[in-house]
Design a protein around this motif. Structure first.
Motif, PDB file in Angstrom:
ATOM      1  N   ARG A  40       0.819  -1.215   0.000  1.00 39.64           N
ATOM      2  CA  ARG A  40       0.000   0.000   0.000  1.00 39.64           C
ATOM      3  C   ARG A  40       0.849   1.261   0.000  1.00 39.64           C
ATOM      4  O   ARG A  40       0.358   2.342  -0.362  1.00 39.64           O
ATOM      5  N   PRO A  43       3.355   3.586  -4.686  1.00 41.68           N
ATOM      6  CA  PRO A  43       2.408   4.239  -5.598  1.00 41.68           C
ATOM      7  C   PRO A  43       2.535   3.690  -7.013  1.00 41.68           C
ATOM      8  O   PRO A  43       3.593   3.148  -7.383  1.00 41.68           O
ATOM      9  N   PRO A  44       1.507   3.814  -7.817  1.00 40.50           N
ATOM     10  CA  PRO A  44       1.655   3.488  -9.240  1.00 40.50           C
ATOM     11  C   PRO A  44       2.710   4.400  -9.863  1.00 40.50           C
ATOM     12  O   PRO A  44       2.934   5.522  -9.409  1.00 40.50           O
ATOM     13  N   THR A  45       3.379   3.904 -10.897  1.00 41.70           N
ATOM     14  CA  THR A  45       4.380   4.720 -11.578  1.00 41.70           C
ATOM     15  C   THR A  45       3.835   5.232 -12.902  1.00 41.70           C
ATOM     16  O   THR A  45       3.019   4.568 -13.550  1.00 41.70           O
ATOM     17  N   SER A  46       4.305   6.401 -13.278  1.00 41.35           N
ATOM     18  CA  SER A  46       3.974   6.931 -14.598  1.00 41.35           C
ATOM     19  C   SER A  46       5.183   6.857 -15.521  1.00 41.35           C
ATOM     20  O   SER A  46       5.116   7.256 -16.677  1.00 41.35           O
ATOM     21  N   HIS A  65       0.422  -7.339  -4.611  1.00 42.10           N
ATOM     22  CA  HIS A  65       0.093  -6.017  -4.088  1.00 42.10           C
ATOM     23  C   HIS A  65       0.746  -4.885  -4.875  1.00 42.10           C
ATOM     24  O   HIS A  65       0.454  -3.713  -4.626  1.00 42.10           O
ATOM     25  N   VAL A  66       1.620  -5.227  -5.829  1.00 42.58           N
ATOM     26  CA  VAL A  66       2.188  -4.207  -6.719  1.00 42.58           C
ATOM     27  C   VAL A  66       1.866  -4.510  -8.181  1.00 42.58           C
ATOM     28  O   VAL A  66       2.203  -3.710  -9.060  1.00 42.58           O
ATOM     29  N   LYS A  69       0.783  -1.870 -11.089  1.00 38.12           N
ATOM     30  CA  LYS A  69       1.250  -0.516 -10.766  1.00 38.12           C
ATOM     31  C   LYS A  69       2.327  -0.019 -11.723  1.00 38.12           C
ATOM     32  O   LYS A  69       2.833   1.095 -11.572  1.00 38.12           O
ATOM     33  N   GLY A  70       2.712  -0.867 -12.689  1.00 32.94           N
ATOM     34  CA  GLY A  70       3.585  -0.399 -13.756  1.00 32.94           C
ATOM     35  C   GLY A  70       5.061  -0.687 -13.605  1.00 32.94           C
ATOM     36  O   GLY A  70       5.870  -0.201 -14.396  1.00 32.94           O
ATOM     37  N   TYR A  71       5.447  -1.511 -12.620  1.00 29.36           N
ATOM     38  CA  TYR A  71       6.861  -1.784 -12.383  1.00 29.36           C
ATOM     39  C   TYR A  71       7.290  -3.130 -12.949  1.00 29.36           C
ATOM     40  O   TYR A  71       6.497  -4.082 -12.946  1.00 29.36           O
ATOM     41  N   HIS A  73       9.135  -6.045 -11.620  1.00 24.67           N
ATOM     42  CA  HIS A  73       9.348  -6.472 -10.242  1.00 24.67           C
ATOM     43  C   HIS A  73      10.551  -7.415 -10.208  1.00 24.67           C
ATOM     44  O   HIS A  73      10.476  -8.553 -10.676  1.00 24.67           O
TER      45      HIS A  73
END
Length: 238
Positions: A40, A43-46, A65-66, A69-71, A73
């Motif tokens: 939590r 944060p999401p990445t742009s 949980h990620v 979000k755009g990563y 991992h």
């Protein structure tokens, strides 16, 4: 009573317990709850091609949980059996010591160190590596155990005897981490940490102990005497 014949904090225990990583009622249940709380904080990445480096990733409990979000991992661990599980959950596995990471300077948008620092024998070297791989403006999220008598009692005397608590011998209380010392160590490398306590929701924990179903959400608390979180950002270069 301890059942493991290995020394405390022996990494081989994770091979012995490999079947526990994803069992909701298993010995790593609380690790899954803590991973959700850590996720939590991410944060999401742009940014395109953003990287999250998950130090001490274990079986990949942070992954759900990620996800989304755009990563990319990347999971780092010493335990091959755990990395194999993590890979099955979308984690790119890297087998390495966290004091000597085979990763480039500034490669990570986010570094996660979940339930890791209380296991390392060289905290300054670990912190230095965390900060080295963070890009300027990058984020670090941490949870660990405090170097207090309260934590030693709860994590060793209580949790090792509680279903779903820490497996016997998994921790060496001599390695627990003082929150103020951790903040000071990161500050040496240009990362300012904020810390707060973390605990299981009482009602959820009692329900889980009785039924072995669901999860006990982890919630912030004022006390950092036992489990605590830390979050920080690396200073931008001029």
């Amino acid at each position: 009573m301890r059942t493991s014949t290995r020394p405390r904090n022996d990494v081989g225990q994770y091979d012995d317990l490999v079947g526990e990583w994803w069992r909701p009622e298993g010995r790593f249940a609380m690790l899954a709850w803590i991973a959700a709380a850590r996720g939590r904080l991410v944060p999401p990445t742009s940014r395109p091609d953003a990287v999250l480096v998950d130090l001490g990733c274990g079986g990949g409990l942070l992954a759900p949980h990620v996800a989304g979000k755009g990563y990319r991992h990347v999971g780092v661990d010493l335990v091959r059996s755990a990395l194999e599980l993590a890979a099955g959950h979308g984690v790119t596995p890297v087998r390495a010591d966290v004091t000597r990471l085979p990763l480039a300077d500034g490669c990570a948008d986010v570094v996660s160190a979940g339930e890791l620092l209380e296991h390392v024998t060289d905290l300054p070297a670990t912190v230095a590596e965390v900060c080295r791989i963070m890009r300027p403006g990058g984020l670090v999220v941490i949870d660990t155990l405090a170097d207090t008598a309260v934590c030693r009692f709860l994590a060793i005397s209580v949790a090792e005897r509680m279903p779903g608590g820490a497996p016997p011998g998994i921790h060496d209380p001599a390695l627990f981490v003082d929150p103020d010392a951790l903040v000071a160590e990161f500050a040496r490398h240009g990362v300012r940490l904020r810390t707060r306590g973390l605990r299981p929701q009482v009602r959820g924990l009692l329900r889980w102990l009785v039924t072995r179903r669901g999860a006990a959400p982890m919630v912030p608390t004022w006390s950092k005497a036992a489990l605590y979180q830390a979050i920080g950002t690396k200073e931008e270069t001029a």
